[in-house]
Write a protein that holds these residues in place. Structure first.
Motif, PDB file in Angstrom:
ATOM      1  N   PHE A  82       0.900  -1.200  -0.092  1.00  0.00           N
ATOM      2  CA  PHE A  82       0.069  -0.122   0.040  1.00  0.00           C
ATOM      3  C   PHE A  82       0.884   1.338   0.162  1.00  0.00           C
ATOM      4  N   LEU A  83       1.957   1.431   0.981  1.00  0.00           N
ATOM      5  CA  LEU A  83       2.659   2.696   0.857  1.00  0.00           C
ATOM      6  C   LEU A  83       3.982   2.300   0.152  1.00  0.00           C
ATOM      7  N   GLY A  84       3.858   1.386  -1.126  1.00  0.00           N
ATOM      8  CA  GLY A  84       5.217   1.425  -1.632  1.00  0.00           C
ATOM      9  C   GLY A  84       6.118   0.299  -1.670  1.00  0.00           C
ATOM     10  N   THR A  85       6.288   0.348  -0.037  1.00  0.00           N
ATOM     11  CA  THR A  85       7.062  -0.570   0.628  1.00  0.00           C
ATOM     12  C   THR A  85       6.397  -1.265   1.735  1.00  0.00           C
ATOM     13  N   TYR A  86       6.784  -2.508   2.021  1.00  0.00           N
ATOM     14  CA  TYR A  86       5.953  -3.329   2.889  1.00  0.00           C
ATOM     15  C   TYR A  86       6.095  -2.659   4.279  1.00  0.00           C
ATOM     16  N   SER A  87       4.618  -2.645   4.833  1.00  0.00           N
ATOM     17  CA  SER A  87       4.591  -1.583   6.071  1.00  0.00           C
ATOM     18  C   SER A  87       3.354  -2.312   7.048  1.00  0.00           C
ATOM     19  N   ILE A  88       3.314  -1.644   8.230  1.00  0.00           N
ATOM     20  CA  ILE A  88       2.151  -1.943   8.983  1.00  0.00           C
ATOM     21  C   ILE A  88       0.838  -1.596   8.534  1.00  0.00           C
ATOM     22  N   ALA A  89       0.620  -0.752   7.491  1.00  0.00           N
ATOM     23  CA  ALA A  89      -0.604  -0.671   6.722  1.00  0.00           C
ATOM     24  C   ALA A  89      -0.985  -2.078   6.141  1.00  0.00           C
ATOM     25  N   ASP A  90       0.049  -2.797   5.403  1.00  0.00           N
ATOM     26  CA  ASP A  90      -0.499  -3.972   4.788  1.00  0.00           C
ATOM     27  C   ASP A  90      -1.020  -5.120   5.690  1.00  0.00           C
ATOM     28  N   ALA A  91      -0.465  -4.960   6.852  1.00  0.00           N
ATOM     29  CA  ALA A  91      -0.919  -5.999   7.883  1.00  0.00           C
ATOM     30  C   ALA A  91      -2.400  -5.589   8.267  1.00  0.00           C
ATOM     31  N   ALA A  92      -2.470  -4.293   8.302  1.00  0.00           N
ATOM     32  CA  ALA A  92      -3.979  -3.750   8.627  1.00  0.00           C
ATOM     33  C   ALA A  92      -5.036  -4.160   7.599  1.00  0.00           C
ATOM     34  N   ALA A  93      -4.598  -3.780   6.472  1.00  0.00           N
ATOM     35  CA  ALA A  93      -5.293  -4.351   5.079  1.00  0.00           C
ATOM     36  C   ALA A  93      -5.666  -5.624   5.032  1.00  0.00           C
ATOM     37  N   PHE A  94      -4.607  -6.605   5.530  1.00  0.00           N
ATOM     38  CA  PHE A  94      -4.774  -8.090   5.315  1.00  0.00           C
ATOM     39  C   PHE A  94      -5.962  -8.625   6.355  1.00  0.00           C
ATOM     40  N   TYR A  95      -6.003  -7.875   7.339  1.00  0.00           N
ATOM     41  CA  TYR A  95      -7.277  -8.380   8.356  1.00  0.00           C
ATOM     42  C   TYR A  95      -8.625  -8.308   7.779  1.00  0.00           C
ATOM     43  N   VAL A  96      -8.770  -7.070   7.151  1.00  0.00           N
ATOM     44  CA  VAL A  96     -10.036  -6.921   6.567  1.00  0.00           C
ATOM     45  C   VAL A  96     -10.223  -7.739   5.403  1.00  0.00           C
ATOM     46  N   LEU A  97      -9.150  -8.072   4.683  1.00  0.00           N
ATOM     47  CA  LEU A  97      -9.447  -8.998   3.440  1.00  0.00           C
ATOM     48  C   LEU A  97      -9.486 -10.255   3.769  1.00  0.00           C
ATOM     49  N   ASN A  98      -8.842 -10.593   4.746  1.00  0.00           N
ATOM     50  CA  ASN A  98      -8.997 -11.824   5.464  1.00  0.00           C
ATOM     51  C   ASN A  98     -10.674 -12.072   5.627  1.00  0.00           C
ATOM     52  N   TRP A  99     -11.271 -11.248   6.496  1.00  0.00           N
ATOM     53  CA  TRP A  99     -12.742 -11.273   6.695  1.00  0.00           C
ATOM     54  C   TRP A  99     -13.574 -11.243   5.279  1.00  0.00           C
ATOM     55  N   ALA A 100     -13.267 -10.467   4.360  1.00  0.00           N
ATOM     56  CA  ALA A 100     -13.986 -10.240   3.110  1.00  0.00           C
ATOM     57  C   ALA A 100     -13.900 -11.812   2.570  1.00  0.00           C
ATOM     58  N   GLU A 101     -12.731 -12.468   2.713  1.00  0.00           N
ATOM     59  CA  GLU A 101     -12.696 -13.874   1.934  1.00  0.00           C
ATOM     60  C   GLU A 101     -13.556 -14.727   2.803  1.00  0.00           C
ATOM     61  N   ARG A 102     -13.444 -14.503   4.031  1.00  0.00           N
ATOM     62  CA  ARG A 102     -14.139 -15.717   4.853  1.00  0.00           C
ATOM     63  C   ARG A 102     -15.666 -15.320   4.678  1.00  0.00           C
ATOM     64  N   GLU A 103     -16.144 -14.281   4.429  1.00  0.00           N
ATOM     65  CA  GLU A 103     -17.502 -13.929   4.232  1.00  0.00           C
ATOM     66  C   GLU A 103     -18.016 -14.107   2.956  1.00  0.00           C
ATOM     67  N   SER A 104     -17.087 -14.518   2.003  1.00  0.00           N
ATOM     68  CA  SER A 104     -17.199 -14.707   0.509  1.00  0.00           C
ATOM     69  C   SER A 104     -17.919 -13.308  -0.141  1.00  0.00           C
ATOM     70  N   ARG A 105     -17.233 -12.323   0.426  1.00  0.00           N
ATOM     71  CA  ARG A 105     -17.734 -10.909  -0.446  1.00  0.00           C
ATOM     72  C   ARG A 105     -16.880 -10.706  -1.459  1.00  0.00           C
ATOM     73  N   PRO A 106     -17.399  -9.908  -2.533  1.00  0.00           N
ATOM     74  CA  PRO A 106     -16.878  -9.515  -3.793  1.00  0.00           C
ATOM     75  C   PRO A 106     -15.502  -8.940  -3.451  1.00  0.00           C
ATOM     76  N   LEU A 107     -14.435  -9.239  -4.214  1.00  0.00           N
ATOM     77  CA  LEU A 107     -13.199  -8.500  -3.972  1.00  0.00           C
ATOM     78  C   LEU A 107     -12.640  -8.096  -5.384  1.00  0.00           C
ATOM     79  N   PRO A 108     -12.083  -6.741  -5.391  1.00  0.00           N
ATOM     80  CA  PRO A 108     -11.240  -6.589  -6.755  1.00  0.00           C
ATOM     81  C   PRO A 108     -10.336  -7.367  -6.784  1.00  0.00           C
ATOM     82  N   ASP A 109      -9.765  -7.569  -8.213  1.00  0.00           N
ATOM     83  CA  ASP A 109      -8.697  -8.540  -8.585  1.00  0.00           C
ATOM     84  C   ASP A 109      -7.216  -8.004  -7.703  1.00  0.00           C
ATOM     85  N   ASN A 110      -7.201  -6.655  -7.686  1.00  0.00           N
ATOM     86  CA  ASN A 110      -5.865  -6.514  -6.990  1.00  0.00           C
ATOM     87  C   ASN A 110      -5.700  -6.715  -5.549  1.00  0.00           C
TER      88      ASN A 110
END
Ligand SMILES: N[C@@H](CCC(=O)N[C@@H](CS)C(=O)NCC(=O)O)C(=O)O
Length: 204
Positions: free
Chosen positions: A152-180
């Motif tokens: 997210f910020l160009g280099t790997y950071s704490i923001a990526d870890a934050a983004a991952f937990y909500v994406l993990n939820w989106a996948e668990r709940e079978s929510r539609p997700l953009p390809d990227n």
């Protein structure tokens, strides 16, 4: 240190950061479904009754995802999880706060625990719909923010870890997700620290 988290909860993001920085810590699982967050033993750790909470080596307890992530990144600078400079720092905090306070606390929370806020079924249905709408529009913003980048910020950071937990939820709940974002979540799962955190939480 003692890290209090619930398997698969938002605390997963902090668990990932702890693994990334190579901190020495004990993972103390808190069973939210059994209501352990309301029991006196945990309230002595965090009176707010929430995970994540980090009990540090001096005995003091740090709570709230953005604060814990920031503290870990600054305490273990060799891991390089927070880009240098004021502008980069505030952009990291801006993104993490959006993930936690908008996508999670407004979107996902309303969608999943509407009964905490309204007692009648009709109101709960409305809140759930509002919550999923906010969750999906938040993910669309995340997708725009990531664009073609790996992190997210160009280099790997704490923001990526934050983004991952909500994406993990989106996948668990079978929510539609953009390809990227699908590709981003897959990229995260190739990191040893992410796999280690998932394994410890019984999610790998
Ligand atoms: N604003 C808090 C949010 C923490 C939070 O909502 N944690 C949830 C798990 S994802 C929790 O502990 N919920 C228990 C409850 O509300 O009873 C933070 O940033 O750390």
């Amino acid at each position: 240190m003692k890290f209090y988290g619930a398997p698969g909860a938002c605390s997963l993001g902090i668990h990932i950061v702890l693994e990334e920085v190579g901190a020495s810590y004990d993972f103390v699982p808190v069973d939210l479904f059994q209501g352990e967050q309301f029991r006196a033993e945990f309230r002595r750790v965090n009176a707010k009754g929430k995970v994540p909470a980090l009990s540090r080596d001096d005995g003091s307890v740090l709570t709230e995802f953005p604060a814990i992530a920031f503290w870990l990144a600054r305490t273990f600078p060799a891991a390089g999880l927070l880009p240098e400079g004021l502008e980069a720092e505030v952009r990291a905090l801006e993104l993490i706060d959006f993930i936690v306070s908008s996508i999670h606390m407004q979107g996902f929370t309303l969608a999943k625990v509407a009964q905490k806020f309204v007692t009648h079924e009709e109101g709960q249905a409305q809140l759930r719909e509002t919550g999923w709408g906010l969750f999906q529009s938040g993910l669309a913003r995340l997708s725009d923010r990531l664009g073609e980048k790996d992190w997210f910020l160009g280099t790997y950071s704490i923001a990526d870890a934050a983004a991952f937990y909500v994406l993990n939820w989106a996948e668990r709940e079978s929510r539609p997700l953009p390809d990227n974002l699908v590709a981003f979540a897959a990229r995260m799962r190739t990191r040893p620290a992410v796999l280690a955190a998932l394994q410890q939480e019984g999610l790998a």
